[in-house]
Design an enzyme around this catalytic site. Structure first.
Site, PDB file in Angstrom:
ATOM      1  N   LYS A 187       3.966 -11.980   9.056  1.00  0.00           N
ATOM      2  CA  LYS A 187       4.495 -10.726   8.504  1.00  0.00           C
ATOM      3  C   LYS A 187       5.815 -10.381   9.179  1.00  0.00           C
ATOM      4  O   LYS A 187       5.952 -10.555  10.399  1.00  0.00           O
ATOM      5  CB  LYS A 187       3.457  -9.618   8.747  1.00  0.00           C
ATOM      6  CG  LYS A 187       3.777  -8.282   8.087  1.00  0.00           C
ATOM      7  CD  LYS A 187       2.667  -7.260   8.374  1.00  0.00           C
ATOM      8  CE  LYS A 187       2.862  -5.978   7.584  1.00  0.00           C
ATOM      9  NZ  LYS A 187       1.760  -4.997   7.824  1.00  0.00           N
TER      10      LYS A 187
ATOM     11  N   SER B  15      -0.108  -3.191   3.348  1.00  0.00           N
ATOM     12  CA  SER B  15       1.295  -3.532   3.444  1.00  0.00           C
ATOM     13  C   SER B  15       1.556  -5.009   3.720  1.00  0.00           C
ATOM     14  O   SER B  15       2.653  -5.487   3.476  1.00  0.00           O
ATOM     15  CB  SER B  15       1.939  -2.703   4.562  1.00  0.00           C
ATOM     16  OG  SER B  15       1.407  -3.077   5.828  1.00  0.00           O
TER      17      SER B  15
ATOM     18  N   SER C 125      -4.115  -2.441   5.958  1.00  0.00           N
ATOM     19  CA  SER C 125      -3.003  -3.272   5.494  1.00  0.00           C
ATOM     20  C   SER C 125      -3.243  -4.775   5.535  1.00  0.00           C
ATOM     21  O   SER C 125      -2.394  -5.544   5.090  1.00  0.00           O
ATOM     22  CB  SER C 125      -1.740  -2.960   6.306  1.00  0.00           C
ATOM     23  OG  SER C 125      -1.149  -1.774   5.836  1.00  0.00           O
TER      24      SER C 125
END
Lengths: 100, 489
Positions: B80, B160, B184
């Site tokens: 990420k 996310s 997330s």
């Protein structure tokens, strides 16, 4: 119901506190979107929390201490090289000591 | 070549360790998979193919010199874009980390979790798309482009950590690193049909993870199967003095826990997680898996988590407050964008006004409000008190059960654009993942039977969420592996 918490003036004041420039369109949008969010959040006021301690952090009772020893350092040139404006040995900021 | 990337991570690493396949071959398969799918799916913000190839050559060389490679030998991982990666662009999907001339921030150091993956001989494939500063549930808040769900590219992969989930679900990498603040990792895992594990708060060092809400942020892996997720969790877990909230506790044996028998496991089923608004197909799939757990020796126990309904409100007060404080470091001075102007305040305000997207501004302003004089007690402190009640709900439930099982999300993946203009509705979709975050508990999303295809929508993945007591990830992996065995028949 109380008066709007996110009136355009209130949004501008909060944005100023947060050091965030906002356009008129931002203000209108934030005002419109934050009011229903706050209405949802207000329901927390009805929860009985008498005698309940607040939780700031789970599973952290106290901040741990460690010896004050010199650790691995970042390379100054690498760090300064990431700055959008730099001097030979530092970051550049506008003069501010004589502001208002 | 692609099927290499669909092997369990331990199997792939063993092949590389034995020389049955070279790290370079794995790297080329990864690059081919990303080139094949990612223009359509948008999982990667940065494809670090040069670094990936160099890393593979280095691993192959070490092996050729007789070195025994580590548990993640030659395993490609998507990271990420919220994690610092030395020498590789890191933006948090925000324009504020893109400096003059469009040059993104290049961190001078690696995040702790990245260091640990590399120490286990993994390889980094690139930096995955996300909602800006991890604020969002759909990856539509990326400042650059949304990520798309491989099951139906008109739908969100969730967020996310949407890009990381897509990388695994689409077979670009067998594992990925995300961060889970309010769901997330678990929610995108559920939406894309992969495994997502949020370890206990403090289990994995947050050093080098760009802070969003520091009391909630947890470094969390994705994989295609539970054992692979366990292996990744073992690799990244452990104490780190550079993160003052890192827990100084021994790391468990999570892969071994996957082999423990199901019989005797007490599984709590909270009525509040099957409430109004749950999609009937999601409920049917989760209840079907629970029934099968019971038929194979688990004991289902009804439990109550009565403060669940307040989790969304508590979370959005606390996360906004912490974010408004954490994001003060993005000021146009040390990294990223800078909008030059008159004085220091103007520099801050204009840089942040132009650099932050709509959702970030929304939360920064909300955070400033709940922390401001006159409202602090009513909102921030009250939210912290209700957080205590939410944590106590779990404490009470875990007196009688070993794990709690529930849906990860009330619905399957929604369409891109469906909720982006209605932030409160978007926030409410996180209702089942937020309580475990607020209580700091380990939790996992495991795929169960997908929804049936109808005229209205194609078959879509469903995630079953497991929640365990703090630092008992073994219970999570034991139960998760059992669910996986049931689903795979």
């Amino acid at each position: 119901m109380t008066s709007p918490s996110f009136s355009p003036d209130a949004v501008r004041r909060l944005a100023r506190l947060a050091r965030l420039s906002v356009t008129d369109a931002d203000v209108a949008r934030l005002s419109r979107e934050l009011e229903p969010i706050l209405a949802h959040v207000r329901a927390l006021g009805a929860v009985d929390t008498d005698g309940v301690a607040p939780t700031a952090h789970v599973s952290v009772d106290r901040l741990p201490l460690r010896p004050d020893e010199r650790a691995e350092e970042l390379d100054r040139e690498l760090v300064l090289g990431e700055a959008p404006a730099r001097a030979p040995e530092g970051f550049v900021v506008p003069a501010f000591v004589d502001e208002g | 070549m692609t099927d290499l990337l669909e092997l369990p991570i331990a199997t792939l690493a063993q092949k590389v360790r034995r020389g049955e396949v070279s790290a370079a071959e794995v790297a080329e398969a990864t690059i081919a998979a990303i080139l094949r799918d990612d223009d359509r799916l948008g999982a990667y913000l940065t494809r670090s193919f040069d670094e990936l190839r160099a890393r593979a050559i280095q691993l192959d060389l070490r092996r050729a010199q007789g070195e025994q490679l580590g548990p993640l030998a030659g395993v490609p991982i998507g990271v990420k874009d919220a994690f610092a990666t030395k020498g590789v662009a890191t933006t948090c999907a925000s324009r504020i980390l893109v400096g003059p001339g469009g040059r993104p921030w290049i961190p001078p150091y690696d995040a702790a979790a990245v260091t640990r993956l590399l120490a286990a001989d993994a390889m980094i494939a690139g930096k995955c798309n996300m909602d800006e500063f991890a604020m969002g549930s759909s990856t539509e808040n990326s400042a650059f482009f949304p990520a798309r769900n491989p099951w139906d590219d008109s739908r969100t992969p969730g967020g996310s950590s949407g890009g990381s989930a897509v990388s695994v679900a689409a077979g670009m990498t067998p594992g990925a690193l995300g961060s889970d603040t309010g769901g997330s990792v678990r929610q995108p895992a559920a939406f894309t049909g992969v495994v997502g594990v949020k370890p206990t708060y403090g289990r994995v060092s947050r050093y080098g993870l760009v802070a969003f809400a520091s009391s909630l942020d947890v470094v969390s892996p994705f994989a295609r199967d539970v054992r692979s997720a366990a292996l990744l969790t073992e690799a990244i877990a452990g104490h780190d003095p550079r993160d003052s909230t890192s827990a100084d506790r021994p790391v468990g044996t999570y892969v071994a826990a996957c082999e423990r028998p199901l019989a005797g496991l007490r599984v709590g089923v909270p009525s509040q997680y099957f409430a109004a608004g749950i999609d009937p197909d999601v409920e049917a799939s989760v209840r079907g898996a629970l029934d099968q757990l019971a038929s194979r020796g688990a004991t289902l126990v009804p439990v109550s988590l009565p403060h669940t309904e307040h989790a969304v409100a508590v979370y959005y007060v606390l996360a906004a407050a912490e974010a408004s404080s954490n994001l003060s470091r993005f000021d146009g001075v040390r990294f990223g964008a800078r909008v030059a102007s008159g004085g220091l305040d103007e520099l801050y305000e204009r840089t942040r006004g132009q650099g932050f997207g709509a959702e970030v501004k929304r939360r920064v302003v909300l955070g400033a409000y709940v922390l401001s004089h006159g409202y602090y007690d009513a909102y921030y402190l009250q939210a912290q008190r209700v957080r205590t009640l939410i944590a106590r709900d779990f404490d009470a439930a875990f007196v009688d059960v070993d794990v709690i099982a529930a849906p990860t999300t009330p619905t399957p993946a929604f369409k891109l654009g469906d909720k982006i203009d209605d932030p409160l509705t978007m926030y409410l979709s996180d209702v089942y993942t937020l309580p475990a975050s607020l209580a700091g508990l380990p939790a996992m999303s495991v795929p169960v039977a997908p929804t049936p295809a109808t005229d209205a929508r194609p078959s879509l993945p469903v995630g079953l969420q497991l929640i365990a007591p703090a630092f008992d990830e073994e219970a999570l992996f034991r139960a998760g592996a059992a669910v996986e065995r049931i689903v795979s028949g």
